[in-house]
Design a protein around this motif. Sequence first.
Motif, PDB file in Angstrom:
ATOM      1  N   GLU A 216       0.733  -0.806  -0.016  1.00  0.00           N
ATOM      2  CA  GLU A 216       0.028  -0.291  -0.393  1.00  0.00           C
ATOM      3  C   GLU A 216       0.608   1.048  -0.578  1.00  0.00           C
ATOM      4  OE1 GLU A 216      -3.776   1.787   0.139  1.00  0.00           O
ATOM      5  OE2 GLU A 216      -3.299   0.074  -0.531  1.00  0.00           O
ATOM      6  N   LEU A 217       0.521   2.059  -0.881  1.00  0.00           N
ATOM      7  CA  LEU A 217       1.797   3.284  -1.033  1.00  0.00           C
ATOM      8  C   LEU A 217       1.487   4.225   0.010  1.00  0.00           C
ATOM      9  CD1 LEU A 217       2.861   5.614  -2.811  1.00  0.00           C
ATOM     10  CD2 LEU A 217       1.717   6.260  -3.904  1.00  0.00           C
ATOM     11  N   CYS A 218       2.723   3.940   1.397  1.00  0.00           N
ATOM     12  CA  CYS A 218       1.841   4.701   2.530  1.00  0.00           C
ATOM     13  C   CYS A 218       2.763   5.700   2.663  1.00  0.00           C
ATOM     14  CB  CYS A 218       2.320   3.683   3.377  1.00  0.00           C
ATOM     15  SG  CYS A 218       3.871   3.402   3.172  1.00  0.00           S
ATOM     16  N   GLY A 219       3.746   6.239   2.180  1.00  0.00           N
ATOM     17  CA  GLY A 219       4.804   7.802   1.768  1.00  0.00           C
ATOM     18  C   GLY A 219       5.452   7.610   1.548  1.00  0.00           C
ATOM     19  N   LEU A 220       6.290   8.388   1.302  1.00  0.00           N
ATOM     20  CA  LEU A 220       7.321   8.848   0.734  1.00  0.00           C
ATOM     21  C   LEU A 220       8.486   7.371   0.703  1.00  0.00           C
ATOM     22  CD1 LEU A 220       9.195  11.128  -0.275  1.00  0.00           C
ATOM     23  CD2 LEU A 220      10.228  12.474   1.201  1.00  0.00           C
ATOM     24  N   LYS A 221       8.645   7.275   1.520  1.00  0.00           N
ATOM     25  CA  LYS A 221      10.002   6.381   1.868  1.00  0.00           C
ATOM     26  C   LYS A 221       8.894   4.458   1.614  1.00  0.00           C
ATOM     27  CE  LYS A 221      13.946   7.629   2.042  1.00  0.00           C
ATOM     28  NZ  LYS A 221      14.652   7.129   1.451  1.00  0.00           N
ATOM     29  N   HIS A 222       7.975   4.760   0.894  1.00  0.00           N
ATOM     30  CA  HIS A 222       7.500   3.381   1.019  1.00  0.00           C
ATOM     31  C   HIS A 222       8.171   2.294   0.598  1.00  0.00           C
ATOM     32  CE1 HIS A 222       4.645   0.251  -0.982  1.00  0.00           C
ATOM     33  NE2 HIS A 222       4.982   0.871  -1.903  1.00  0.00           N
ATOM     34  N   ALA A 223       9.060   2.432  -0.531  1.00  0.00           N
ATOM     35  CA  ALA A 223       9.723   1.771  -1.485  1.00  0.00           C
ATOM     36  C   ALA A 223      11.516   1.329  -0.697  1.00  0.00           C
ATOM     37  CB  ALA A 223      10.210   2.282  -2.832  1.00  0.00           C
ATOM     38  N   LYS A 224      11.032   1.718   0.493  1.00  0.00           N
ATOM     39  CA  LYS A 224      11.838   1.291   2.259  1.00  0.00           C
ATOM     40  C   LYS A 224      11.529   0.534   2.563  1.00  0.00           C
ATOM     41  CE  LYS A 224      15.662   3.399   0.579  1.00  0.00           C
ATOM     42  NZ  LYS A 224      16.947   2.714   0.417  1.00  0.00           N
ATOM     43  N   MET A 225       9.778   0.197   2.651  1.00  0.00           N
ATOM     44  CA  MET A 225       9.225  -0.794   3.791  1.00  0.00           C
ATOM     45  C   MET A 225       8.962  -2.007   2.986  1.00  0.00           C
ATOM     46  SD  MET A 225       5.440   0.299   5.291  1.00  0.00           S
ATOM     47  CE  MET A 225       5.901  -0.697   6.838  1.00  0.00           C
ATOM     48  N   LEU A 226       9.912  -3.052   3.167  1.00  0.00           N
ATOM     49  CA  LEU A 226      10.373  -4.526   2.745  1.00  0.00           C
ATOM     50  C   LEU A 226      10.097  -5.543   4.355  1.00  0.00           C
ATOM     51  CD1 LEU A 226      13.738  -3.719   0.508  1.00  0.00           C
ATOM     52  CD2 LEU A 226      11.209  -3.666   0.208  1.00  0.00           C
ATOM     53  N   GLY A 227      10.124  -5.777   4.140  1.00  0.00           N
ATOM     54  CA  GLY A 227       8.986  -6.968   5.043  1.00  0.00           C
ATOM     55  C   GLY A 227       9.608  -9.182   4.368  1.00  0.00           C
ATOM     56  N   GLU A 228      10.164  -9.321   5.096  1.00  0.00           N
ATOM     57  CA  GLU A 228      10.990 -10.173   5.241  1.00  0.00           C
ATOM     58  C   GLU A 228      10.537 -11.587   6.648  1.00  0.00           C
ATOM     59  OE1 GLU A 228      14.823 -10.701   4.438  1.00  0.00           O
ATOM     60  OE2 GLU A 228      15.150 -10.799   6.815  1.00  0.00           O
ATOM     61  N   VAL A 229       9.768 -13.246   6.172  1.00  0.00           N
ATOM     62  CA  VAL A 229       9.604 -14.249   6.975  1.00  0.00           C
ATOM     63  C   VAL A 229      11.090 -15.102   7.009  1.00  0.00           C
ATOM     64  CG1 VAL A 229       8.229 -15.964   7.264  1.00  0.00           C
ATOM     65  CG2 VAL A 229       7.257 -13.732   7.006  1.00  0.00           C
ATOM     66  N   GLU A 230      10.912 -15.229   8.215  1.00  0.00           N
ATOM     67  CA  GLU A 230      12.380 -16.121   8.048  1.00  0.00           C
ATOM     68  C   GLU A 230      12.119 -17.447   8.501  1.00  0.00           C
ATOM     69  OE1 GLU A 230      17.346 -17.419   9.995  1.00  0.00           O
ATOM     70  OE2 GLU A 230      16.786 -15.315  10.009  1.00  0.00           O
ATOM     71  N   VAL A 231      11.702 -18.522   8.385  1.00  0.00           N
ATOM     72  CA  VAL A 231      11.527 -20.129   8.546  1.00  0.00           C
ATOM     73  C   VAL A 231      12.605 -20.737   8.593  1.00  0.00           C
ATOM     74  CG1 VAL A 231       9.415 -21.652   7.612  1.00  0.00           C
ATOM     75  CG2 VAL A 231       9.475 -19.439   6.795  1.00  0.00           C
ATOM     76  N   LEU A 232      12.403 -21.268  10.255  1.00  0.00           N
ATOM     77  CA  LEU A 232      13.629 -22.458  10.164  1.00  0.00           C
ATOM     78  C   LEU A 232      12.579 -23.737   9.965  1.00  0.00           C
ATOM     79  CD1 LEU A 232      14.962 -20.545  12.960  1.00  0.00           C
ATOM     80  CD2 LEU A 232      15.977 -20.268  11.334  1.00  0.00           C
ATOM     81  N   PRO A 233      13.474 -24.631  10.037  1.00  0.00           N
ATOM     82  CA  PRO A 233      12.966 -26.203  10.525  1.00  0.00           C
ATOM     83  C   PRO A 233      13.146 -26.366  11.606  1.00  0.00           C
ATOM     84  CG  PRO A 233      15.459 -26.528   9.264  1.00  0.00           C
ATOM     85  CD  PRO A 233      15.137 -24.848   9.812  1.00  0.00           C
ATOM     86  N   GLY A 234      11.903 -26.960  12.545  1.00  0.00           N
ATOM     87  CA  GLY A 234      11.098 -27.185  13.101  1.00  0.00           C
ATOM     88  C   GLY A 234      11.617 -26.993  14.602  1.00  0.00           C
ATOM     89  N   ALA A 235      12.373 -27.937  14.666  1.00  0.00           N
ATOM     90  CA  ALA A 235      13.777 -28.856  15.789  1.00  0.00           C
ATOM     91  C   ALA A 235      14.567 -27.475  16.069  1.00  0.00           C
ATOM     92  CB  ALA A 235      14.390 -30.207  15.084  1.00  0.00           C
ATOM     93  N   GLU A 236      14.770 -26.739  15.014  1.00  0.00           N
ATOM     94  CA  GLU A 236      16.082 -25.162  15.199  1.00  0.00           C
ATOM     95  C   GLU A 236      15.566 -24.549  15.669  1.00  0.00           C
ATOM     96  OE1 GLU A 236      19.153 -22.717  12.609  1.00  0.00           O
ATOM     97  OE2 GLU A 236      17.868 -24.523  11.481  1.00  0.00           O
ATOM     98  N   PHE A 237      13.720 -24.465  14.999  1.00  0.00           N
ATOM     99  CA  PHE A 237      13.011 -23.370  15.837  1.00  0.00           C
ATOM    100  C   PHE A 237      12.917 -23.564  17.127  1.00  0.00           C
ATOM    101  CE2 PHE A 237       9.193 -20.979  17.223  1.00  0.00           C
ATOM    102  CZ  PHE A 237       9.894 -19.752  16.486  1.00  0.00           C
ATOM    103  N   ASP A 238      13.012 -25.140  17.567  1.00  0.00           N
ATOM    104  CA  ASP A 238      12.307 -25.229  19.291  1.00  0.00           C
ATOM    105  C   ASP A 238      13.576 -24.250  19.798  1.00  0.00           C
ATOM    106  OD1 ASP A 238       9.806 -25.858  19.014  1.00  0.00           O
ATOM    107  OD2 ASP A 238      10.390 -28.001  18.258  1.00  0.00           O
ATOM    108  N   ARG A 239      14.849 -25.529  19.244  1.00  0.00           N
ATOM    109  CA  ARG A 239      16.269 -25.323  20.353  1.00  0.00           C
ATOM    110  C   ARG A 239      16.653 -23.829  20.623  1.00  0.00           C
ATOM    111  NH1 ARG A 239      17.905 -29.237  16.454  1.00  0.00           N
ATOM    112  NH2 ARG A 239      19.514 -27.434  15.374  1.00  0.00           N
TER     113      ARG A 239
END
Length: 336
Positions: A216-239
Amino acid sequence: MAALVRPFLVLAGALVALPLLAAPALAANGGFSPVAPESPNAEEIADTWWFISIFIVGIFVLVEGLLVVFVVRYRRRGRPRDAEGPQIHGSTRLELMWTAAPVVILAAIATYVFVKLPGIQDAPNAAAARESLNVRVTGRQFYWQFDYPNGVITINRLVAPQGRNVRLTVTAPAFDVIHSWWIPALNGKMDALPGVDNHLWFKADRAGVFQGQCAELCGLKHAKMLGEVEVLPGAEFDRCCRPWQGAQIGRTSDLGEELWTGVCAPCHGLQGEGGYGPAIATSSIVTDPAAVERVVRNGVARPGRPVMPPVGKGWSDEQMKALTDYLQERFGGGQG
């Protein structure tokens, strides 16, 4: 005759060349189709896209094909400009067909979408509490903040386990603007509306880092508003970072560094050298935590000068202290 044949040869050549020229872009996706889905609801979205695209392509080919046929069949053929062409009278059967066909197509699309919609919107029930993760996603100018059940906060990177339901509450502060959370490989778009809680989910099929951005165009720095999801294997996430154990969610840096990199650096430069915002590395404000807090919580608005939004309005004391400590540690010797 040669003058008439040449344009049709050019048109035919263009139609043949178009798929060949588009092949490299299609091979790398090129934005022509959804990215490879990595979550059940993302797969439902991709299936819906392909189903609707079948009708789109079919209708395009039909309409453009008939257009070419009519151009050839009913061209002037040397007839005087003031002479009328052949008079074609109506066909009841044909008119009924082109009236009924769009109704049938729209009904088929609507039925398909409504069948798929529950799988896109509703997360399946987890077998146990440990099989799901609840995260609050807050869109701010111009970054994403993730709040985990144990109070841990991360900026711009959400860490999640592979093969488990992740339920997202997507919102924005009441004083902010509208944002839109979107990780194409994992789920559809969901608006982050000020003061409103919307809900979304995903269950990643594989480990990896999946990129997204504010849609959604949210302002001057909209293009900088990046996001990411890091998915870890379940066992690694638990540890390393299961939030109900009070761990630090796989953080590779401290909270102060995350706040600087995700909230401040897009405007002030990663090295504090300045950019859209003034240079931080050469400013003495970083040695005054109270001054930093006033600016971050309240923003800056001066006539004729760039406006800084209140990027830290509503932050916890922990967040504010993490940022001011980091600024003093990194840029504490600045003068200005």
